[in-house]
Motif scaffolding. Sequence first.
Motif, short mmCIF file in Angstrom:
data_model
loop_
_atom_site.label_atom_id
_atom_site.label_comp_id
_atom_site.label_asym_id
_atom_site.label_seq_id
_atom_site.Cartn_x
_atom_site.Cartn_y
_atom_site.Cartn_z
N ASP A 149 2.29 -3.20 12.11
CA ASP A 149 1.16 -3.55 12.92
C ASP A 149 1.13 -5.12 12.87
O ASP A 149 0.40 -5.59 13.50
CB ASP A 149 -0.18 -2.86 12.45
CG ASP A 149 -0.23 -1.42 12.84
OD1 ASP A 149 0.14 -1.15 13.82
OD2 ASP A 149 -0.79 -0.89 12.03
N PHE A 150 1.63 -5.66 11.75
CA PHE A 150 1.55 -7.11 11.28
C PHE A 150 3.13 -7.46 11.02
O PHE A 150 3.97 -6.87 10.64
CB PHE A 150 0.81 -7.32 10.18
CG PHE A 150 -0.76 -6.94 10.45
CD1 PHE A 150 -1.41 -7.86 10.90
CD2 PHE A 150 -1.24 -5.44 10.16
CE1 PHE A 150 -2.82 -7.46 11.56
CE2 PHE A 150 -2.43 -5.26 10.25
CZ PHE A 150 -3.32 -6.26 11.34
N LEU A 169 -3.81 -10.56 8.62
CA LEU A 169 -4.02 -9.74 7.44
C LEU A 169 -3.54 -10.79 6.75
O LEU A 169 -2.78 -11.72 6.68
CB LEU A 169 -2.86 -8.65 7.27
CG LEU A 169 -3.31 -7.38 6.39
CD1 LEU A 169 -4.47 -6.79 7.05
CD2 LEU A 169 -2.14 -6.55 6.36
N LYS A 211 -8.97 0.90 6.11
CA LYS A 211 -8.87 1.73 7.31
C LYS A 211 -9.27 0.66 8.68
O LYS A 211 -8.74 0.73 9.78
CB LYS A 211 -9.77 2.96 7.63
CG LYS A 211 -8.87 4.21 7.49
CD LYS A 211 -9.93 5.34 7.08
CE LYS A 211 -10.49 5.34 5.76
NZ LYS A 211 -11.78 6.33 5.48
N LEU A 248 0.29 -15.06 1.95
CA LEU A 248 1.25 -14.59 3.15
C LEU A 248 0.23 -14.25 4.19
O LEU A 248 -0.56 -13.36 3.89
CB LEU A 248 2.08 -13.44 2.77
CG LEU A 248 3.32 -13.21 3.47
CD1 LEU A 248 4.53 -14.14 3.43
CD2 LEU A 248 3.97 -11.86 2.81
N VAL A 249 0.10 -14.80 5.46
CA VAL A 249 -0.74 -14.49 6.30
C VAL A 249 0.05 -13.81 7.62
O VAL A 249 1.04 -14.28 8.11
CB VAL A 249 -1.44 -15.85 7.11
CG1 VAL A 249 -2.40 -15.56 8.28
CG2 VAL A 249 -2.18 -16.53 5.96
N LEU A 250 -0.20 -12.54 7.84
CA LEU A 250 0.43 -11.65 8.85
C LEU A 250 -0.38 -11.62 10.07
O LEU A 250 -1.73 -11.57 10.10
CB LEU A 250 0.52 -10.29 8.21
CG LEU A 250 0.98 -10.57 7.09
CD1 LEU A 250 0.96 -8.77 6.40
CD2 LEU A 250 2.48 -10.77 6.77
N SER A 283 -8.07 -2.43 8.53
CA SER A 283 -7.31 -3.53 8.64
C SER A 283 -6.26 -3.75 9.57
O SER A 283 -5.96 -4.65 10.12
CB SER A 283 -6.47 -3.66 7.22
OG SER A 283 -5.97 -2.39 6.91
N SER A 284 -6.21 -2.59 10.23
CA SER A 284 -5.15 -2.81 11.42
C SER A 284 -5.82 -3.45 12.76
O SER A 284 -5.06 -3.80 13.57
CB SER A 284 -4.51 -1.27 11.73
OG SER A 284 -5.46 -0.53 12.41
N LYS A 285 -6.97 -3.35 12.79
CA LYS A 285 -7.71 -3.93 13.92
C LYS A 285 -7.95 -5.52 13.68
O LYS A 285 -8.45 -6.20 14.82
CB LYS A 285 -8.93 -3.25 14.24
CG LYS A 285 -8.77 -2.02 14.75
CD LYS A 285 -10.00 -1.20 14.59
CE LYS A 285 -9.77 0.33 15.05
NZ LYS A 285 -10.56 1.16 14.26
N THR A 286 -7.96 -6.39 12.41
CA THR A 286 -7.86 -7.36 12.23
C THR A 286 -6.98 -8.41 12.99
O THR A 286 -5.66 -7.83 13.03
CB THR A 286 -8.02 -7.75 10.72
OG1 THR A 286 -8.44 -8.99 10.51
CG2 THR A 286 -6.59 -7.46 9.98
N ASP A 307 0.76 -1.23 0.05
CA ASP A 307 0.02 0.02 -0.08
C ASP A 307 1.06 1.30 -0.08
O ASP A 307 2.02 1.09 -0.30
CB ASP A 307 -0.92 -0.03 1.22
CG ASP A 307 -0.20 -0.26 2.53
OD1 ASP A 307 0.84 0.32 2.61
OD2 ASP A 307 -0.87 -0.70 3.37
N GLN A 347 -0.93 -9.79 14.23
CA GLN A 347 -0.58 -8.42 14.58
C GLN A 347 0.70 -8.76 15.44
O GLN A 347 1.09 -9.67 16.29
CB GLN A 347 -1.85 -8.33 15.85
CG GLN A 347 -3.23 -8.07 14.96
CD GLN A 347 -3.75 -6.74 15.68
OE1 GLN A 347 -3.39 -6.07 16.52
NE2 GLN A 347 -4.92 -6.37 15.02
#
Lengths: 254, 254
Positions: B96-97, A153, A145, B155-157, A147-150, A15, B159
């Motif tokens: 974050d990940f 990822l 927006k 790719l699984v990230l 995505s940072s809480k999931t 991103d 937190q």
Amino acid sequence: MRILITAGGTSEAIDQVRSITNHSSGQLGVALAKAALAQRTTQIDYLIAKGAVMPPQDPRIRLHPIENTAQLGATMAELLDSNTYDAVIHAMAVSDFTPAISSSQENFLAGLNRWLTAHPDTAIDRPAFNDILADIATYTVAETKLSSKTEHLVLVLKQTEKIIGMIKRKQPQTLLIGFKLLVAVSESELLQVAHENLIKNHADYVLANDLTAIAEGRHHGYLIDSTKIVGEADTKADIAQLILDTVAKKVRQA
Amino acid sequence: MRILITAGGTSEAIDQVRSITNHSSGQLGVALAKAALAQRTTQIDYLIAKGAVMPPQDPRIRLHPIENTAQLGATMAELLDSNTYDAVIHAMAVSDFTPAISSSQENFLAGLNRWLTAHPDTAIDRPAFNDILADIATYTVAETKLSSKTEHLVLVLKQTEKIIGMIKRKQPQTLLIGFKLLVAVSESELLQVAHENLIKNHADYVLANDLTAIAEGRHHGYLIDSTKIVGEADTKADIAQLILDTVAKKVRQA
């Protein structure tokens, strides 16, 4: 002698604030440029990835900065279409994959479950996964927006175009030197994989090296052609010298 | 005044040759260090991410290089346990990940299908996905060499630990300045998200900025506290000055 050198490692954007980067300092490219200048090279087109160390300032070196594989491909195509090279030394660490989808776990599972509901009792095969990814992609744009809480990822990467394949297609007469880096393999496996790589990419030579034999001040590598080990070297400067000596000799013979 | 500054962007390794990098040149950190030295700061512990530009050489600056969030957390904990800071200015772009699983499409689908066979007619929910990921993880180690031939790489990230949360837990009396970077949002949304961030992390101030207002020589930002906009600035030097003036004033009052 006119040559093209690529150096450094590509970066593929996930991103606007993150990317996937292939590690490569670009120091081997600098050593190659220095060795080439010492070999009465008249011009070097130097494709340099973002973050790589710069080659020496010299009127014979023309810099072409790139960041990702797509830019590498475009610049490479343009250079191969407008110039004729005695040799292309492709030392850049190029990403095999580039991000296609970046999705929250929630969005990813929703896409999987939509497909499973529509196709009960069906295993997810390759075409099905492509359909699922296309479906998920239509939902990912809106959720940047969240995505940072999931919890997880899910990043799905697709293959990039193999840039090295373009070189001999566009300039069959150029000498192509490829590089193959493996991690912690046996000498025989390293040489075998490098040989397969040479055949696949129609390279004249491949420099085969293993990450575990690279450290500050040390860089072990084998230079192979289609039939044998041409030489072996223990530092970046020696590798560069070995490659440029081999290239210069071959160019004089041609 | 003794302060801790973090600068640059973290990199999370995918494997030995690739990583996911948060873009940050570290220039704002350098500006902060310069402004801090001008404010009669006696010592700066400077946590610097790999690839970030270096702050000025000064006996009052002690460098602590880190690469990923785990190293940042460990170094930060150690520093907060052994020193008392008047302020912590956390300008680093922290991921974050971090990669949990890197799998070929084939291996990923095999794991999904194993689960679907064992749980027919069941939607994949969060706990199920965790089971699937754990199953897939047991197969990924063996397939590192195959992965460059797969159509997609999944790719699984997961937190990362929120490092900023540790700061006020360990040193409730320190002044904490956080940073919130968004991309292409309205001014009101930027300020609102920055405020939520301030509350969540128990920060005293947050510098709110938008990537679209950052370019060569220009960097727009708002400094907010829990109730208002404290100031606004248009360059990295001005942002640094605004933050350090605010910190110094607050420290004198304490």
